[in-house]
Design a protein around this motif. Structure first.
Motif, PDB file in Angstrom:
ATOM      1  N   UNK A 120      12.810 -25.717  88.383  1.00  0.00           N
ATOM      2  CA  UNK A 120      11.875 -24.659  88.002  1.00  0.00           C
ATOM      3  C   UNK A 120      12.597 -23.389  87.595  1.00  0.00           C
ATOM      4  N   UNK A 121      13.684 -23.052  88.295  1.00  0.00           N
ATOM      5  CA  UNK A 121      14.415 -21.835  87.971  1.00  0.00           C
ATOM      6  C   UNK A 121      15.101 -21.925  86.613  1.00  0.00           C
ATOM      7  N   UNK A 122      15.431 -23.138  86.178  1.00  0.00           N
ATOM      8  CA  UNK A 122      16.029 -23.319  84.850  1.00  0.00           C
ATOM      9  C   UNK A 122      14.973 -23.396  83.758  1.00  0.00           C
ATOM     10  N   UNK A 140      20.287 -40.474  72.248  1.00  0.00           N
ATOM     11  CA  UNK A 140      20.874 -39.433  73.080  1.00  0.00           C
ATOM     12  C   UNK A 140      20.378 -38.071  72.597  1.00  0.00           C
ATOM     13  N   UNK A 141      20.043 -37.171  73.536  1.00  0.00           N
ATOM     14  CA  UNK A 141      20.034 -37.404  74.988  1.00  0.00           C
ATOM     15  C   UNK A 141      18.881 -38.307  75.411  1.00  0.00           C
ATOM     16  N   UNK A 142      19.050 -39.018  76.538  1.00  0.00           N
ATOM     17  CA  UNK A 142      17.995 -39.885  77.045  1.00  0.00           C
ATOM     18  C   UNK A 142      16.798 -39.082  77.545  1.00  0.00           C
ATOM     19  N   UNK A 143      17.052 -37.921  78.149  1.00  0.00           N
ATOM     20  CA  UNK A 143      15.986 -37.139  78.761  1.00  0.00           C
ATOM     21  C   UNK A 143      16.006 -35.710  78.230  1.00  0.00           C
ATOM     22  N   UNK A 144      14.851 -35.266  77.694  1.00  0.00           N
ATOM     23  CA  UNK A 144      14.730 -33.918  77.152  1.00  0.00           C
ATOM     24  C   UNK A 144      13.472 -33.253  77.688  1.00  0.00           C
ATOM     25  N   UNK A 148       6.325 -25.310  76.534  1.00  0.00           N
ATOM     26  CA  UNK A 148       5.297 -24.917  75.571  1.00  0.00           C
ATOM     27  C   UNK A 148       5.654 -25.341  74.153  1.00  0.00           C
ATOM     28  N   UNK A 149       6.179 -26.563  74.049  1.00  0.00           N
ATOM     29  CA  UNK A 149       6.488 -27.139  72.749  1.00  0.00           C
ATOM     30  C   UNK A 149       7.874 -26.855  72.220  1.00  0.00           C
ATOM     31  N   UNK A 150       8.660 -26.007  72.896  1.00  0.00           N
ATOM     32  CA  UNK A 150      10.002 -25.655  72.434  1.00  0.00           C
ATOM     33  C   UNK A 150      11.057 -26.358  73.285  1.00  0.00           C
ATOM     34  N   UNK A 151      12.012 -26.998  72.615  1.00  0.00           N
ATOM     35  CA  UNK A 151      13.059 -27.733  73.317  1.00  0.00           C
ATOM     36  C   UNK A 151      13.890 -26.805  74.192  1.00  0.00           C
ATOM     37  N   UNK A 152      14.113 -27.227  75.446  1.00  0.00           N
ATOM     38  CA  UNK A 152      15.019 -26.523  76.354  1.00  0.00           C
ATOM     39  C   UNK A 152      16.383 -27.207  76.257  1.00  0.00           C
ATOM     40  N   UNK A 153      17.246 -26.682  75.420  1.00  0.00           N
ATOM     41  CA  UNK A 153      18.519 -27.344  75.141  1.00  0.00           C
ATOM     42  C   UNK A 153      19.401 -27.442  76.372  1.00  0.00           C
ATOM     43  N   UNK A 154      19.280 -26.491  77.302  1.00  0.00           N
ATOM     44  CA  UNK A 154      20.118 -26.517  78.494  1.00  0.00           C
ATOM     45  C   UNK A 154      19.624 -27.531  79.529  1.00  0.00           C
ATOM     46  N   UNK A 155      18.467 -28.159  79.275  1.00  0.00           N
ATOM     47  CA  UNK A 155      17.919 -29.076  80.262  1.00  0.00           C
ATOM     48  C   UNK A 155      18.111 -30.549  79.948  1.00  0.00           C
ATOM     49  N   UNK A 156      18.753 -30.866  78.835  1.00  0.00           N
ATOM     50  CA  UNK A 156      18.859 -32.270  78.430  1.00  0.00           C
ATOM     51  C   UNK A 156      19.823 -33.040  79.334  1.00  0.00           C
TER      52      UNK A 156
END
Length: 203
Positions: A120-122, A140-144, A148-156
């Motif tokens: 949650x903090x990320x 790749x990545x397997x999990x993204x 709100x519709x915008x990719x969180x690049x640091x979370x992949x």
């Protein structure tokens, strides 16, 4: 004609008796289905820690309490998508897991061994935000994750191998609604992804 009428009456009686025996959450007031139509989507958060509360409805599964909840439906299709609606802020994680024992379900997912998750903090999500989760078997990545519709690049998460299940964990007042029915999605799935499906052998 009399034989046909008798057969029809018997079949109707059998269906009536069946419906009387199948009720949601053990209630004897509301049938879980009527003439083969399910009230709820087939995918549910039906594996829960003992301190987790899950309330199922036609719009998804509301999760609160403390611990882990995940589906008994594994991700077997090439690319699956679901959403997590933030309904109460607190500490939570969203992702996927392998089969977990009760001890593991008392805490959080995301140990990167038996589970992988966005914290949650990320995520930076607040009440009313929507986290989209996309899992692809062959890309790749397997999990993204999407906020709100915008990719969180640091979370992949690049690589996850083996059977996994959609999962969340909550604590400190967090309340999430997991949505697996595409009719209730707020955002379109990315590219080739689609709503998580129950395998035919389970149906």
């Amino acid at each position: 004609a009399q034989q046909q009428q008798k057969t029809k009456t018997t079949s109707t009686g059998m269906l009536s008796n069946c419906c009387k025996c199948c009720f949601r959450n053990g209630s004897r007031e509301t049938p879980a289905f009527e003439l083969g139509q399910l009230d709820f989507p087939l995918v549910r958060l039906d594996r829960n820690g003992i301190e987790v509360n899950v309330e199922s409805s036609a719009t998804g599964d509301a999760v609160s309490g403390r611990g882990v909840a995940y589906t008994s439906t594994a991700i077997e299709q090439d690319a699956a998508y679901w959403e997590v609606h933030v309904e109460g802020t607190g500490v939570f994680r969203v992702g996927v897991c392998r089969n977990l024992d009760q001890d593991a379900m008392r805490s959080h997912i995301g140990d990167e061994n038996a589970s992988w998750a966005l914290r949650s903090e990320d995520a930076g999500a607040v009440e009313g935000d929507i986290i989209g989760v996309a899992f692809g078997q062959a890309e790749l990545p397997n999990l993204s994750f999407f906020l709100n519709g915008q990719l969180l690049e640091h979370g992949v998460v690049n690589r996850i191998r083996g059977e996994v299940f959609p999962a969340v964990s909550v604590d400190q007042g967090a309340k999430l609604r997991c949505v697996f029915d595409e009719a209730n999605f707020e955002h379109a799935p990315p590219r080739t992804h689609s709503a998580l499906r129950v395998t035919q052998n389970i149906i």
